[in-house]
Design a protein around this motif. Sequence first.
Motif, short mmCIF file in Angstrom:
data_model
loop_
_atom_site.label_atom_id
_atom_site.label_comp_id
_atom_site.label_asym_id
_atom_site.label_seq_id
_atom_site.Cartn_x
_atom_site.Cartn_y
_atom_site.Cartn_z
N ASP A 112 -2.99 11.14 -4.62
CA ASP A 112 -4.38 10.85 -5.01
C ASP A 112 -5.39 11.37 -4.00
O ASP A 112 -6.59 11.11 -4.11
N ALA B 244 7.93 8.03 -7.17
CA ALA B 244 6.66 7.32 -7.18
C ALA B 244 6.42 6.56 -5.88
O ALA B 244 5.30 6.51 -5.37
N GLU C 295 3.13 8.09 -4.23
CA GLU C 295 1.98 7.20 -4.43
C GLU C 295 1.84 6.12 -3.36
O GLU C 295 0.75 5.55 -3.20
N HIS C 296 2.94 5.84 -2.62
CA HIS C 296 2.90 4.74 -1.66
C HIS C 296 3.37 5.12 -0.26
O HIS C 296 3.41 4.26 0.61
N ASP D 285 4.22 -3.28 -8.01
CA ASP D 285 3.18 -2.51 -8.71
C ASP D 285 3.79 -1.56 -9.74
O ASP D 285 3.32 -1.48 -10.89
N ILE D 286 4.83 -0.84 -9.34
CA ILE D 286 5.43 0.13 -10.26
C ILE D 286 6.15 -0.58 -11.40
O ILE D 286 6.09 -0.14 -12.56
N ASN E 230 3.21 -1.95 -13.63
CA ASN E 230 2.21 -1.02 -14.16
C ASN E 230 2.72 0.39 -14.43
O ASN E 230 2.02 1.19 -15.03
N PRO F 285 4.46 4.16 -12.96
CA PRO F 285 3.90 5.17 -12.07
C PRO F 285 2.50 5.57 -12.53
O PRO F 285 2.19 5.57 -13.72
N ARG F 286 1.66 5.92 -11.57
CA ARG F 286 0.28 6.28 -11.88
C ARG F 286 0.06 7.80 -11.88
O ARG F 286 -1.05 8.25 -12.09
N TRP F 287 1.11 8.55 -11.64
CA TRP F 287 1.04 10.02 -11.60
C TRP F 287 2.03 10.57 -12.60
O TRP F 287 2.83 9.83 -13.18
N THR F 288 1.97 11.84 -12.84
CA THR F 288 2.93 12.48 -13.74
C THR F 288 4.03 13.14 -12.91
O THR F 288 3.78 13.66 -11.81
#
Length: 452
Positions: free
Chosen positions: A26, A354, A358-359, A405-406, A409, A411-414
Motif C-alpha cells: 500500500d 498477505a 500487507e503486514h 484481520d485476514i 476480512n 486479503p486486501r490486495w490481489t
Amino acid sequence: MTQVQTTAAGRLLELVGGDLRVPLVDGTTARYVNLDNAASAPALAPVAAVVDELLEYYGSVHRGAGFASIVSTEAYTAAREVVRGFVGARDDDLVLFTRNTTDAFNLLAAALPPGTTVVTFAGEHHANLLPWRRHAQTVHLPIPSGPAEALAALDGELHRLGGRGPVLVSVTGASNVTGEVWPIEEIVAIAQRHGARVALDAAQLAAHRVLDVEAWGVDYVAFSGHKVYAPYGAGVLAGRADWLDAGRPHVAGGGAVRRVGVDDVEWATGPARHEGGTPAALGAVAIAAAVRTLDAAGWDAIVEHEEELLQRLLDGLDALPGLRTYTLWDRAPDRVGVVTFGVDGLDSALLAAALGAEHAIGVRDGSFCAHPLMEHFGGGPALRASIGVGTSADDIDRLLNALSDIINNGPRWTYVEADGYVLPSPDPRPRPSLGGLLGATPVVVAGAPCRT
C-alpha cells in the motif's frame, strides 16, 4: 559485545536487521517481523562483527605463510574446538565443517560401513530421509502417536535386526514441523542395548537447547549454521572417527590428501579427509561466534524467553476461528518455538503472501521438507511460525492481529500464482539495490517452489 535483555517480553539478543523496515504493497513501510527462524535465522550482531573483523585478515587456510593466512588458519582451527565444546563431543570425535545439515548427513551416509541398515522415522525432515537411501538399507518406522510408541517401535525393530550387520538409528532432536523434542537419551539407551549407533539431526534443536553428545551417548550430531544465527554457508557434522576415517572422502580434492601420484592417492584421515578444497572459513568462524554468543546469553534465559513467547503464540492461535495447530503428542510439554497451523477456507500460500505483503510478517508456507509428516496430518501445505532469540512479544501480537484481520476480512490486495509461488500483483514494493544486483523490477524467482 553481546547485548542481552532481562525480560523475555523483548528481544533476548540483538540480530542484524532486527529493526529492518520493509515496504508494504500500500506504499507504507513497517518494521519487519521475522517468524521464519526455523528455516533460516538472521545473523546475530556479534557474529556479523566477528566476520567483518576476519574479512580484513582473510587468507588461504592451511595453504599460506603470510600473516593473513596464519590468522585465518588459526581462526578456522579455533572454531572447530569451540564447536566441539558446544556439542559436548568426546575428545576423540571428529568435528567436520560441512555446508549444512543435509550435506552433513550425505557425508555420513557415504561413510557408512558396507551392509549398514539405517533406522529412522517416516516423519523426519527430508535431510534425514533421503541421504540414507543412496548408500544403505533403510527402515522407516511409522510416525508415532507419542514418545512411548516411538521407543517401543524402535526397540522392536532393533530386536528384529539383531546380528544382521551395522545399524545406525538416525532421529531428529526436535521436529521442524511441530517443535516437539524427541526423547533422545531413551532412544540412545535402546540403541546401545542392541549394539546400534545413533545420529542426531540437531538442526532444530541446536539454537534452542544445550547439546551434549558425550552425556547422551549420541554417536553423531549434525546442524546448520543458518539455524543458529550464523547464515554464512557452513554446517557441522561431529562424531566417532572410525566410520568417518574409513569412508570415501566427501569431496575429492586438495587438502583431503597426504600424497597424490599420477595413478594413486593416499587420503588423509581426520577432518581434512572430508574437507577437500578451500574450506568455508568465514562460515566456520561464524558458527563458533554464534554458539559462543548463545552460551554467553545462558540457556536458561533462552528457554525461558522462548517458552513465554510460545505460550503467548499458542494461546492466541487457539482463540482464532477456524485455525488448528499441528501436533503429534497432544501439546507435548517439551517443545521448541515452532508452531505449524492451518486456517479453514484459506490457502496457506495466499495467507503467507498477505502476511508478508500487507503486514511485513515473514512466516514459512508449505510442507517444510517433511512430506510424509504433512501427509500424516491430512496432506496439503500449512503455515509455520518460529520463534528465536530476536523475537519479542510485540512480534507475536503483530502476527495474531494480522491473522485475525485476514481471517475476518480477507486479503486486501490481489495475488497471483506463478511457478508454485503466490505473489502480490502488482507488486510495487521497491527492492534494495545490493550493489546493482537488484533493480526496480522484481526478479522472477527460479528454483524449487517455496511450498516444498
